[in-house]
Write an enzyme that holds these catalytic residues in place. Structure first.
Site, PDB file in Angstrom:
ATOM      1  N   GLY A   1      18.491  15.536 -11.265  1.00  0.00           N
ATOM      2  CA  GLY A   1      17.917  15.135 -12.823  1.00  0.00           C
ATOM      3  C   GLY A   1      18.950  14.566 -13.485  1.00  0.00           C
TER       4      GLY A   1
ATOM      5  N   PHE B   1      19.436  13.716  -6.826  1.00  0.00           N
ATOM      6  CA  PHE B   1      18.036  14.348  -7.098  1.00  0.00           C
ATOM      7  C   PHE B   1      18.140  15.766  -8.031  1.00  0.00           C
ATOM      8  CE2 PHE B   1      18.257  12.495  -2.779  1.00  0.00           C
ATOM      9  CZ  PHE B   1      17.473  11.342  -3.198  1.00  0.00           C
TER      10      PHE B   1
ATOM     11  N   THR C   1      20.350  11.578 -14.405  1.00  0.00           N
ATOM     12  CA  THR C   1      20.075  10.508 -15.081  1.00  0.00           C
ATOM     13  C   THR C   1      18.820  10.771 -16.049  1.00  0.00           C
ATOM     14  OG1 THR C   1      20.559   9.254 -13.118  1.00  0.00           O
ATOM     15  CG2 THR C   1      19.360   8.093 -14.857  1.00  0.00           C
TER      16      THR C   1
ATOM     17  N   GLU D   1      26.086   7.046 -13.552  1.00  0.00           N
ATOM     18  CA  GLU D   1      26.964   6.725 -12.424  1.00  0.00           C
ATOM     19  C   GLU D   1      28.238   6.499 -12.448  1.00  0.00           C
ATOM     20  OE1 GLU D   1      25.398   7.525  -9.416  1.00  0.00           O
ATOM     21  OE2 GLU D   1      23.290   7.116  -9.883  1.00  0.00           O
TER      22      GLU D   1
ATOM     23  N   CYS E   1      17.066  22.634  -2.476  1.00  0.00           N
ATOM     24  CA  CYS E   1      17.377  22.191  -1.225  1.00  0.00           C
ATOM     25  C   CYS E   1      15.944  21.918  -0.413  1.00  0.00           C
ATOM     26  CB  CYS E   1      17.881  23.273  -0.316  1.00  0.00           C
ATOM     27  SG  CYS E   1      18.217  22.887   1.419  1.00  0.00           S
TER      28      CYS E   1
HETATM   29 ZN   LIG Z   1      19.126  25.153   2.236  1.00  0.00          ZN
END
Ligand SMILES: [Zn+2]
Length: 199
Positions: free
Chosen positions: A21, A19, A23, A90, A146
């Site tokens: 970014g 997550f 890709t 990947e 996060c």
């Molecule tokens: Zn955190």
């Protein structure tokens, strides 16, 4: 913007947590090359079937046609003589042979752009990424945010209880966490890892 050599190939690595970014950034660079009418080929491990078998697809659902491969040998076989730019998503799933394969292509004069996870879900360096980072000319480390506290996040927290290093997933199986909020999973038993996939 990088200053790039004009008469040589090179390796670019886009790394980071899930997550972050990676890709999307890979797709952005490859689309720019296509706009410039450079001959581009895109690959991803056959193992990654999350969204689509023949496209590289980001979590935000941008996509690009790609060819599935099982490893470095198949990559070298499939790169066409006229290809100028090779993108690999990947890349951490392709095993140690991907490092000399990327070098071979760069030495032949190609621009090789690799995107992948630099740490596994325990927060350990995810080979072959460390080796690939060492030989690359250009490195970008992307960060997520996060989900617990909003700090910059470079860890992928597995939030389902499944054994094995290779659980290909998205939101629901993993979430981005910062150093403070990351909860390391207990170290594996001897039978848990599955390196046979990448021999
Ligand atoms: Zn955190």
């Amino acid at each position: 913007m990088h200053l790039t050599p004009s008469n040589s190939g090179w390796i670019e690595v886009i790394c980071g947590s899930m997550f972050s970014g990676k890709t999307e950034e890979l797709i952005r660079r490859l689309k720019r090359a296509q706009i410039a009418r450079q001959r581009v080929q895109v690959f991803k491990p056959r193992l990654d079937r999350r969204y689509d078998e023949v496209h590289v697809v980001s979590h935000s659902l941008q996509k690009l046609v790609s060819e599935p491969i099982d490893g470095a040998d198949e990559l070298l076989e499939k790169v066409l003589p006229q290809t100028q730019v090779v993108g690999i998503d990947e890349v951490q799933f392709l095993g140690p042979g991907i490092v000399p394969a990327a070098q071979t292509l760069a030495n032949r004069g190609l621009r090789v752009i690799c995107a992948g996870l630099d740490q596994d879900y325990r927060g350990h360096p995810f080979e072959p990424m460390p080796s690939l980072l060492a030989v690359a000319e250009f490195i970008d480390k992307e960060l997520a945010i996060c989900v617990v506290c909003g700090n910059p996040a470079n860890k992928s927290q597995r939030i389902v209880d499944v054994p094995g290093r290779v659980v290909v997933g998205g939101l629901g199986e993993y979430e981005p966490r910062c150093r403070r909020c990351f909860v390391p999973v207990p170290e594996p038993t001897e039978t848990e890892e599955q390196p046979a996939l990448f021999k």
